[in-house]
Design a protein around this motif. Structure first.
Motif, PDB file in Angstrom:
ATOM      1  N   GLU A 112       4.498  10.287  70.549  1.00  0.00           N
ATOM      2  CA  GLU A 112       3.913   8.951  70.626  1.00  0.00           C
ATOM      3  C   GLU A 112       4.649   8.142  71.689  1.00  0.00           C
ATOM      4  N   ALA A 113       3.934   7.222  72.306  1.00  0.00           N
ATOM      5  CA  ALA A 113       4.508   6.434  73.393  1.00  0.00           C
ATOM      6  C   ALA A 113       5.763   5.688  72.944  1.00  0.00           C
ATOM      7  N   ASP A 114       5.713   5.078  71.773  1.00  0.00           N
ATOM      8  CA  ASP A 114       6.864   4.302  71.302  1.00  0.00           C
ATOM      9  C   ASP A 114       8.090   5.186  71.086  1.00  0.00           C
ATOM     10  N   ASP A 115       7.869   6.378  70.548  1.00  0.00           N
ATOM     11  CA  ASP A 115       8.992   7.294  70.306  1.00  0.00           C
ATOM     12  C   ASP A 115       9.604   7.763  71.626  1.00  0.00           C
ATOM     13  N   MET A 136       9.446   6.177  74.470  1.00  0.00           N
ATOM     14  CA  MET A 136      10.101   5.028  75.096  1.00  0.00           C
ATOM     15  C   MET A 136      11.491   4.812  74.520  1.00  0.00           C
ATOM     16  N   MET A 137      11.602   4.857  73.183  1.00  0.00           N
ATOM     17  CA  MET A 137      12.901   4.635  72.552  1.00  0.00           C
ATOM     18  C   MET A 137      13.888   5.739  72.924  1.00  0.00           C
ATOM     19  N   GLU A 145       3.387   2.947  80.425  1.00  0.00           N
ATOM     20  CA  GLU A 145       2.327   3.866  80.036  1.00  0.00           C
ATOM     21  C   GLU A 145       1.107   3.597  80.900  1.00  0.00           C
TER      22      GLU A 145
END
Length: 242
Positions: free
Chosen positions: A150-153, A155-156, A168
């Motif tokens: 996932e994008a958030d994962d 990114m972190m 993104e």
């Protein structure tokens, strides 16, 4: 972030390289030789060599070719005389161009680069004449189709590893780092199995310039094609709006 997608450009470059693997393999072979000379042949103790090996794999360079290159460089340390040189100048309509080369003959390379600029109605400038328009950054491009995260994962993970920025886009993710942190961030992603379409320290324009005149565009492409054909040229950066 500029909002300009780099992924289409990455794919286009790879298609060109697929048609001329000898060029990209020559580039990487020279980079391996210099990295081994500067930091030794063990990737575990040579972060520059690790980064180049990752670049080689991203360009489908066979493992045995990589290993042969490292062994050859380790056995010929005294014979490796390549040095990095950078040229700056202008294409048609003032398009900024930076050329990175790795050469064993600076006179030959300078002549070839100057010839490429001249044939495309451009001109070589002095050191620093256009580089102030670019930022040197580590840039990692990830193809969404190849990445399950996932994008958030993602990114972190990138930010935790030391990345400066994450964006993104429709078909890809882009991660930017400082040049000093690039190797650490790339390795952290690699260890987590994140597939990278491209990972390199590059020059990113602060602003982009559109070139709509067909004659000027043909002239610029003439210069870029000649530079692409030169084995001494490692990379070319412009602020052309694709």
């Amino acid at each position: 972030m500029s909002g300009h997608s780099k992924f289409a450009n990455i794919k286009h470059k790879k298609e060109k390289n697929d048609a001329a693997k000898g060029k990209i393999f020559t580039i990487i072979g020279r980079e391996i030789a210099v990295a081994v000379k500067e930091g030794g042949s063990d990737p575990a103790n040579n972060s520059r060599l690790r980064d180049i090996i990752a670049k080689a794999k991203a360009n489908n360079m066979p493992n045995d070719t990589i290993e042969r290159g490292i062994k050859k460089a380790a056995g010929e340390l005294g014979a490796v005389n390549y040095e990095y040189v950078t040229y700056e100048g202008y294409g048609p309509n003032g398009i900024a161009i930076i050329v990175d080369a790795l050469t064993d003959n600076k006179n030959r390379t300078a002549s070839n680069v100057r010839n490429a600029f001249t044939k495309g109605s451009g001109s070589i400038g002095t050191q620093g004449c256009v580089s102030y328009m670019f930022d040197q950054k580590g840039q990692i491009i990830i193809d969404k189709e190849e990445c399950d995260m996932e994008a958030d994962d993602l990114m972190m993970m990138a930010l935790d590893a030391g990345a400066e920025d994450f964006s993104e886009e429709e078909d890809s993710f882009e991660i930017l780092t400082s040049p000093d942190d690039f190797s650490t961030v790339r390795q952290a992603l690699e260890e987590q199995g994140v597939p990278m379409a491209s990972a390199e320290v590059t020059m990113i324009p602060q602003t982009y310039v559109a070139l709509t005149d067909e004659t000027a565009l043909k002239q610029l492409n003439r210069t870029l094609d000649l530079l692409d054909e030169d084995d001494d040229v490692q990379a070319v950066y412009t602020n052309l709006e694709e």
